[in-house]
Design a protein around this motif. Structure first.
Motif, mmCIF file in Angstrom:
data_model
loop_
_atom_site.group_PDB
_atom_site.id
_atom_site.type_symbol
_atom_site.label_atom_id
_atom_site.label_comp_id
_atom_site.label_asym_id
_atom_site.label_seq_id
_atom_site.Cartn_x
_atom_site.Cartn_y
_atom_site.Cartn_z
ATOM 1 N N GLN A 203 104.830 37.110 80.973
ATOM 2 C CA GLN A 203 104.665 35.926 80.149
ATOM 3 C C GLN A 203 105.571 36.046 78.938
ATOM 4 O O GLN A 203 106.117 37.106 78.646
ATOM 5 C CB GLN A 203 103.205 35.780 79.696
ATOM 6 C CG GLN A 203 102.742 36.888 78.764
ATOM 7 C CD GLN A 203 101.272 36.758 78.416
ATOM 8 O OE1 GLN A 203 100.416 36.835 79.280
ATOM 9 N NE2 GLN A 203 100.989 36.575 77.133
ATOM 10 N N ARG A 204 105.766 34.950 78.226
ATOM 11 C CA ARG A 204 106.584 34.964 77.019
ATOM 12 C C ARG A 204 105.752 35.513 75.852
ATOM 13 O O ARG A 204 104.604 35.111 75.669
ATOM 14 C CB ARG A 204 107.061 33.543 76.696
ATOM 15 C CG ARG A 204 107.949 32.941 77.755
ATOM 16 C CD ARG A 204 108.024 31.437 77.594
ATOM 17 N NE ARG A 204 108.639 31.053 76.347
ATOM 18 C CZ ARG A 204 109.913 30.711 76.176
ATOM 19 N NH1 ARG A 204 110.709 30.690 77.235
ATOM 20 N NH2 ARG A 204 110.397 30.368 74.993
ATOM 21 N N VAL A 240 110.467 37.463 74.511
ATOM 22 C CA VAL A 240 110.875 38.226 75.688
ATOM 23 C C VAL A 240 109.924 37.902 76.832
ATOM 24 O O VAL A 240 108.873 37.282 76.638
ATOM 25 C CB VAL A 240 110.882 39.738 75.405
ATOM 26 C CG1 VAL A 240 111.889 40.078 74.331
ATOM 27 C CG2 VAL A 240 109.490 40.208 74.985
ATOM 28 N N LEU A 241 110.292 38.337 78.010
ATOM 29 C CA LEU A 241 109.491 38.081 79.192
ATOM 30 C C LEU A 241 108.918 39.398 79.688
ATOM 31 O O LEU A 241 109.657 40.350 79.954
ATOM 32 C CB LEU A 241 110.345 37.436 80.296
ATOM 33 C CG LEU A 241 109.610 37.002 81.562
ATOM 34 C CD1 LEU A 241 108.609 35.900 81.249
ATOM 35 C CD2 LEU A 241 110.594 36.541 82.627
ATOM 36 N N GLY A 280 122.677 40.658 72.683
ATOM 37 C CA GLY A 280 123.040 39.860 73.845
ATOM 38 C C GLY A 280 121.871 39.082 74.399
ATOM 39 O O GLY A 280 121.217 38.310 73.685
ATOM 40 N N ASP A 281 121.563 39.321 75.657
ATOM 41 C CA ASP A 281 120.467 38.631 76.328
ATOM 42 C C ASP A 281 119.189 39.467 76.338
ATOM 43 O O ASP A 281 118.317 39.260 77.199
ATOM 44 C CB ASP A 281 120.870 38.278 77.766
ATOM 45 C CG ASP A 281 121.964 37.231 77.817
ATOM 46 O OD1 ASP A 281 122.743 37.249 78.788
ATOM 47 O OD2 ASP A 281 122.041 36.400 76.883
ATOM 48 N N ALA A 282 119.082 40.406 75.423
ATOM 49 C CA ALA A 282 117.898 41.273 75.370
ATOM 50 C C ALA A 282 117.476 41.466 73.924
ATOM 51 O O ALA A 282 118.242 41.257 72.989
ATOM 52 C CB ALA A 282 118.180 42.620 76.031
ATOM 53 N N PRO A 352 113.486 33.158 79.825
ATOM 54 C CA PRO A 352 114.325 32.006 80.193
ATOM 55 C C PRO A 352 114.015 30.817 79.291
ATOM 56 O O PRO A 352 112.861 30.557 78.929
ATOM 57 C CB PRO A 352 113.904 31.721 81.642
ATOM 58 C CG PRO A 352 113.362 33.015 82.154
ATOM 59 C CD PRO A 352 112.706 33.677 80.976
ATOM 60 N N GLY A 353 115.061 30.109 78.913
ATOM 61 C CA GLY A 353 114.889 28.938 78.069
ATOM 62 C C GLY A 353 114.990 29.234 76.591
ATOM 63 O O GLY A 353 114.988 28.312 75.774
ATOM 64 N N ALA A 354 115.051 30.518 76.210
ATOM 65 C CA ALA A 354 115.191 30.859 74.798
ATOM 66 C C ALA A 354 116.600 30.500 74.327
ATOM 67 O O ALA A 354 117.559 30.551 75.092
ATOM 68 C CB ALA A 354 114.929 32.343 74.588
ATOM 69 N N PRO A 355 116.761 30.115 73.071
ATOM 70 C CA PRO A 355 118.088 29.732 72.557
ATOM 71 C C PRO A 355 119.063 30.897 72.603
ATOM 72 O O PRO A 355 118.703 32.054 72.360
ATOM 73 C CB PRO A 355 117.806 29.309 71.111
ATOM 74 C CG PRO A 355 116.508 29.969 70.762
ATOM 75 C CD PRO A 355 115.726 30.012 72.031
#
Length: 357
Positions: A203-204, A240-241, A280-282, A352-355
């Motif tokens: 979950q987020r 984060v997920l 980055g993406d983390a 997913p979907g985070a800016p």
């Protein structure tokens, strides 16, 4: 960066604290006696009870409450002026507040002691037995309901410290304290699902907020060792997920390891730093300490099951942590740090979907 240090009140001798309580009670008695009947100064005895809750056993606290009630009645008899009817009403309100405050404080302290006893027992089991990965996980996971209990307890104290005390809100906080004990069973079930290889419940969630919850749960241990804690959490971090319960286990393990590492140093040198930033993406969370550090070449072995540098360690905490992080699509690693000890970092993918940056 924020820094947390041991509270100054913890360094004051107990005899001086008790003397201060006696002086406060005397001052309240004089104020209540010198003012008119219409002034309900006796309600301030509730503040004395709140402070004494951390210094006295339950029986002594009950005796202190009885003494406050007696002083309230004596003050009414000695007050020279005002409307007696109003004075009787105010005395009834003050005595009710004293009784209710004492009852709630005793219940709250009983719940707090039970929770900390359970935590200490789990930690002892985890250190003594071998192959106790599950028990170690439970010991770390129990920090979550403990943090909730402490938070609700502090909220209860704030409601009771208001003038007049907000009894309804305090009772709600007490109900949360009692109900949080039942959350432990759900946490144990989640840890068991991990050992069976079940996929995490993704979950987020806010990794920085989760880290602060763990810090709050470990604050008593940090204060006990006189450790300076630095927080460097970047603003506006994306969610984060992952499974927040399992990630709390990872953070708790890293924080407790850091506490143990710096506890062996001289007190002025005991420092821990917790940082959270985006890469980055983390989102990356880092726990650094000023301990003795690890020998060169330990970067990989430290995550092996049953490999440990501690005399009483069993070497499963970091192994479990790596399994959890990698199951979430992240990674965990050891590196050097400015504090001179060890630093552990782990990354989790942004939801997913985070800016994007």
């Amino acid at each position: 960066m924020q820094t947390r240090t041991s509270p100054l009140l913890q360094r004051i001798p107990i005899t001086l604290k008790l003397a201060g309580l006696g002086a406060a009670m005397l001052a309240i008695f004089v104020l209540d006696t010198a003012t008119r009947y219409e002034v309900a100064a006796a309600v301030f005895y509730t503040l004395v009870i709140l402070v004494a809750a951390r210094l006295m056993p339950p029986r002594a606290l009950a005796a202190l409450a009885a003494a406050c009630i007696v002083l309230t009645a004596l003050s009414l008899a000695a007050t020279p002026r005002g409307n007696l009817h109003s004075g009787l009403i105010n005395m009834g309100i003050a005595i009710t507040a004293i009784v209710v405050t004492t009852y709630l404080v005793l219940k709250m302290e009983a719940a707090r002691r039970s929770a900390h006893d359970a935590h200490a027992q789990l930690m002892r089991i985890a250190r003594v037995k071998s192959l106790e990965g599950l028990t170690t996980s439970i010991a770390h996971e129990v920090n979550q309901p403990l943090a909730a209990i402490v938070t609700s307890g502090n909220a209860c104290q704030r409601w009771l410290a208001q003038d007049p005390p907000n009894i309804a809100k305090a009772c709600q906080a007490l109900d949360r304290i009692l109900s949080d004990a039942g959350r432990a069973s759900g946490i144990i079930a989640r840890v068991r699902s991990l050992t069976r290889g079940d996929p995490p419940r993704r979950q987020r969630f806010d990794l920085g907020r989760t880290a602060l919850d763990i810090v709050d749960s470990a604050q008593a241990e940090i204060d006990r060792h006189g450790i300076r804690l630095g927080l460097d959490l970047a603003d506006g971090l994306p969610p984060v997920l992952g499974d927040p319960v399992q990630i709390q286990q990872v953070i708790g393990n890293l924080v407790l390891n850091a506490v143990e590492a710096v506890a062996e140093r001289d007190e002025p040198s005991r420092r821990i730093r917790l940082a959270c930033r985006r890469e980055g993406d983390a989102v990356v969370l880092t726990v650094e300490d000023s301990g003795a550090g690890l020998a060169p070449g330990s970067e990989e072995r430290v995550f092996e099951a049953f490999w440990t540098t501690k005399q009483q360690g069993i070497g499963v905490g970091l192994s479990i942590s790596r399994s959890i992080v990698e199951a979430h699509g992240g990674r965990i690693w050891l590196h050097s740090c400015e504090l001179g000890g060890a630093a552990f970092s782990f990354s989790l993918p942004i939801a997913p979907g985070a800016p994007r940056p």
